[in-house]
Design an enzyme around this catalytic site. Sequence first.
Site, PDB file in Angstrom:
ATOM      1  N   ALA A  98       0.886  -1.171   0.000  1.00 26.46           N
ATOM      2  CA  ALA A  98       0.000   0.000   0.000  1.00 26.46           C
ATOM      3  C   ALA A  98       0.913   1.207   0.000  1.00 26.46           C
ATOM      4  CB  ALA A  98      -0.898   0.006   1.226  1.00 26.46           C
ATOM      5  N   TYR A 138     -10.596  -4.239  -0.974  1.00 24.44           N
ATOM      6  CA  TYR A 138     -11.631  -3.846  -0.022  1.00 24.44           C
ATOM      7  C   TYR A 138     -12.874  -3.413  -0.801  1.00 24.44           C
ATOM      8  CZ  TYR A 138     -14.018  -1.636   3.853  1.00 24.44           C
ATOM      9  OH  TYR A 138     -14.960  -1.310   4.791  1.00 24.44           O
ATOM     10  N   TYR A 157     -14.589   5.402  -1.735  1.00 22.80           N
ATOM     11  CA  TYR A 157     -13.677   4.259  -1.806  1.00 22.80           C
ATOM     12  C   TYR A 157     -13.956   3.400  -3.044  1.00 22.80           C
ATOM     13  CZ  TYR A 157     -10.346   0.760  -0.510  1.00 22.80           C
ATOM     14  OH  TYR A 157      -9.256  -0.064  -0.542  1.00 22.80           O
ATOM     15  N   LYS A 188      -8.605  -0.912  -7.520  1.00 17.77           N
ATOM     16  CA  LYS A 188      -8.938  -2.266  -7.046  1.00 17.77           C
ATOM     17  C   LYS A 188      -9.604  -3.082  -8.162  1.00 17.77           C
ATOM     18  CE  LYS A 188      -7.245  -2.014  -2.866  1.00 17.77           C
ATOM     19  NZ  LYS A 188      -5.951  -2.667  -2.606  1.00 17.77           N
ATOM     20  N   VAL A 204      -7.714  -0.917  11.322  1.00 19.03           N
ATOM     21  CA  VAL A 204      -6.787   0.177  11.573  1.00 19.03           C
ATOM     22  C   VAL A 204      -5.400  -0.227  11.079  1.00 19.03           C
ATOM     23  CG1 VAL A 204      -5.775   1.667  13.340  1.00 19.03           C
ATOM     24  CG2 VAL A 204      -8.046   0.666  13.707  1.00 19.03           C
TER      25      VAL A 204
HETATM   26  P1  NAD Z   1       0.066  -1.025   5.464  1.00 19.90           P
HETATM   27  O1  NAD Z   1       0.326   0.425   5.253  1.00 19.90           O
HETATM   28  O2  NAD Z   1      -0.029  -1.520   6.872  1.00 19.90           O
HETATM   29  O3  NAD Z   1       1.216  -1.896   4.737  1.00 19.90           O
HETATM   30  C1  NAD Z   1       1.780  -1.561   3.519  1.00 19.90           C
HETATM   31  C2  NAD Z   1       3.064  -2.334   3.287  1.00 19.90           C
HETATM   32  O4  NAD Z   1       3.558  -1.953   1.987  1.00 19.90           O
HETATM   33  C3  NAD Z   1       4.202  -2.039   4.274  1.00 19.90           C
HETATM   34  O5  NAD Z   1       4.916  -3.229   4.564  1.00 19.90           O
HETATM   35  C4  NAD Z   1       5.125  -1.098   3.491  1.00 19.90           C
HETATM   36  O6  NAD Z   1       6.502  -1.168   3.879  1.00 19.90           O
HETATM   37  C5  NAD Z   1       4.944  -1.664   2.104  1.00 19.90           C
HETATM   38  N1  NAD Z   1       5.319  -0.729   1.030  1.00 19.90           N
HETATM   39  C6  NAD Z   1       4.797   0.483   0.737  1.00 19.90           C
HETATM   40  N2  NAD Z   1       5.418   1.008  -0.340  1.00 19.90           N
HETATM   41  C7  NAD Z   1       6.337   0.104  -0.735  1.00 19.90           C
HETATM   42  C8  NAD Z   1       7.307   0.049  -1.786  1.00 19.90           C
HETATM   43  N3  NAD Z   1       7.424   1.037  -2.675  1.00 19.90           N
HETATM   44  N4  NAD Z   1       8.109  -1.032  -1.857  1.00 19.90           N
HETATM   45  C9  NAD Z   1       8.019  -2.061  -0.965  1.00 19.90           C
HETATM   46  N5  NAD Z   1       7.101  -2.078   0.020  1.00 19.90           N
HETATM   47  C10 NAD Z   1       6.280  -1.009   0.132  1.00 19.90           C
HETATM   48  O7  NAD Z   1      -1.228  -1.343   4.612  1.00 19.90           O
HETATM   49  P2  NAD Z   1      -2.416  -2.414   4.714  1.00 19.90           P
HETATM   50  O8  NAD Z   1      -3.618  -1.689   5.195  1.00 19.90           O
HETATM   51  O9  NAD Z   1      -1.985  -3.668   5.374  1.00 19.90           O
HETATM   52  O10 NAD Z   1      -2.680  -2.674   3.168  1.00 19.90           O
HETATM   53  C11 NAD Z   1      -2.210  -3.805   2.443  1.00 19.90           C
HETATM   54  C12 NAD Z   1      -3.229  -4.180   1.390  1.00 19.90           C
HETATM   55  O11 NAD Z   1      -4.444  -4.559   2.044  1.00 19.90           O
HETATM   56  C13 NAD Z   1      -3.599  -3.028   0.436  1.00 19.90           C
HETATM   57  O12 NAD Z   1      -3.802  -3.546  -0.853  1.00 19.90           O
HETATM   58  C14 NAD Z   1      -4.919  -2.536   1.012  1.00 19.90           C
HETATM   59  O13 NAD Z   1      -5.723  -1.878   0.053  1.00 19.90           O
HETATM   60  C15 NAD Z   1      -5.522  -3.851   1.452  1.00 19.90           C
HETATM   61  N6  NAD Z   1      -6.651  -3.739   2.421  1.00 19.90           N
HETATM   62  C16 NAD Z   1      -6.544  -2.958   3.533  1.00 19.90           C
HETATM   63  C17 NAD Z   1      -7.641  -2.854   4.382  1.00 19.90           C
HETATM   64  C18 NAD Z   1      -7.599  -1.998   5.620  1.00 19.90           C
HETATM   65  O14 NAD Z   1      -8.646  -1.667   6.163  1.00 19.90           O
HETATM   66  N7  NAD Z   1      -6.439  -1.638   6.108  1.00 19.90           N
HETATM   67  C19 NAD Z   1      -8.822  -3.574   4.104  1.00 19.90           C
HETATM   68  C20 NAD Z   1      -8.874  -4.395   3.003  1.00 19.90           C
HETATM   69  C21 NAD Z   1      -7.776  -4.472   2.148  1.00 19.90           C
END
Ligand code: NAD
Length: 396
Positions: free
Chosen positions: A139, A224, A234, A243, A273
């Site tokens: 992300a 999501y 979103y 997405k 979160v």
């Molecule tokens: P997060 O911010 O906790 O994690 C993101 C990760 O990506 C981290 O490990 C970061 O170091 C890495 N990252 C970012 N830029 C990078 C780069 N250029 N090179 C290498 N690594 C990189 O985010 P998250 O919420 O866990 O999101 C992960 C996925 O889950 C996303 O696709 C998000 O859309 C999806 N998602 C999130 C939620 C939510 O509510 N948080 C819900 C459903 C789906």
Amino acid sequence: MIIQPKTRGFICTTAHPEGCAKQVQRQIDYVQAQPAIEGIQNVLVIGASTGYGLASRIVSSFAAGANTIGVYFDKAAEGARTASAGWYNSAAFEQAAEQAGVKSYSIVGDAFSDEIKAKTIDLIRTELGKIDLVVYSVASPRRTHPKTGESFASVIKPIGETYSNKTVNFHSGEVSTAVIEPATEDEIRQTIAVMGGEDWQMWIDELQKAGALSDNATTVAYSYIGPEITHAVYREGTIGKAKNDLEETAQRLNTQLAASGGRAYVSVNKALVTQSSSAIPVVPLYISALYKVMKEKGIHEGCIEQMYRLFSDRLYGKGETAVDERGLIRVDDWEMRPEVQAEVTQLWADLSTENVYELSDLEGYRREFFQLFGFETEGVDYEAEANPEVNIPNLR
Ligand code: NAD
């Protein structure tokens, strides 16, 4: 040094090594208390240091006994600056993996670049042989295209019409109205370039070309959908377009991998979160209301519970992986239950600055936000000196 939280807008610019380690251990303890998962030996997690990626890595090693390579973008401590939370999380993960006798390696750098892909493939060749599962959980707010050099920035905006809805400042508890102007065509294009499926496709192409994927390899990326309340900003907004692109990529990759018995999925996860979700307007208030309802019903899950359920019940469960009519894995199923959504909608109508702590779990949201950075964690003495310089044992 004494490490305290320092916030700037929705981000926290410091992190506590001991607190992050405790949060990682809590997730490890959770999966170790669950039945073991079988069928995975070597896992590559891209975006492995926080949120859903970190939880996927923990499930892989501590529920399935798999070796892992984690790719992520985090910073070591420097001078008066602490390392980022993902750095401390990964250090704690690798120490625990070493003690448990599973291999783990870290590659820190830009996953979007050719260089990091090549470095990862070299590491797979020398240390693991082949990969059975590739988790794509990046992300990011921006991406530089590895072939054209163009830099893209992602935005979270509605499409076509101005959107307004309730939002909360989760530090102060002030509920106000967020008004977001619609995105331009170029902003939509750039958001798809950052958060769509192109980079995931590039990873799988490179891994396949290098012979680094085992037969029957699986790959999964995360998406999501969420409720009506957030649809305009979103799912039907810029990020939703990205997405859609990710989900179309999964279909293409599924066909591509099927020739060698492999498969590709998008898993739709629950709203939680994380550092990324706290940056989206409206969503923190929705999550606070959702947490209240799901905790009261005894069906609340965090990243680790979600990822354990994804692996044990869907990806590596008994029988076929269950998907919806669009081929998506739905571990957001409990969030989307009609009775949960009906209660959230009802709360939503009444939420205001005066009642936000009573009607929603904003306090839980705020606490979890600080826990992402290792703060407000039980058993840590925040007045004591902490050493910000922590080594990641197998950093390559
Ligand atoms: P997060 O911010 O906790 O994690 C993101 C990760 O990506 C981290 O490990 C970061 O170091 C890495 N990252 C970012 N830029 C990078 C780069 N250029 N090179 C290498 N690594 C990189 O985010 P998250 O919420 O866990 O999101 C992960 C996925 O889950 C996303 O696709 C998000 O859309 C999806 N998602 C999130 C939620 C939510 O509510 N948080 C819900 C459903 C789906």
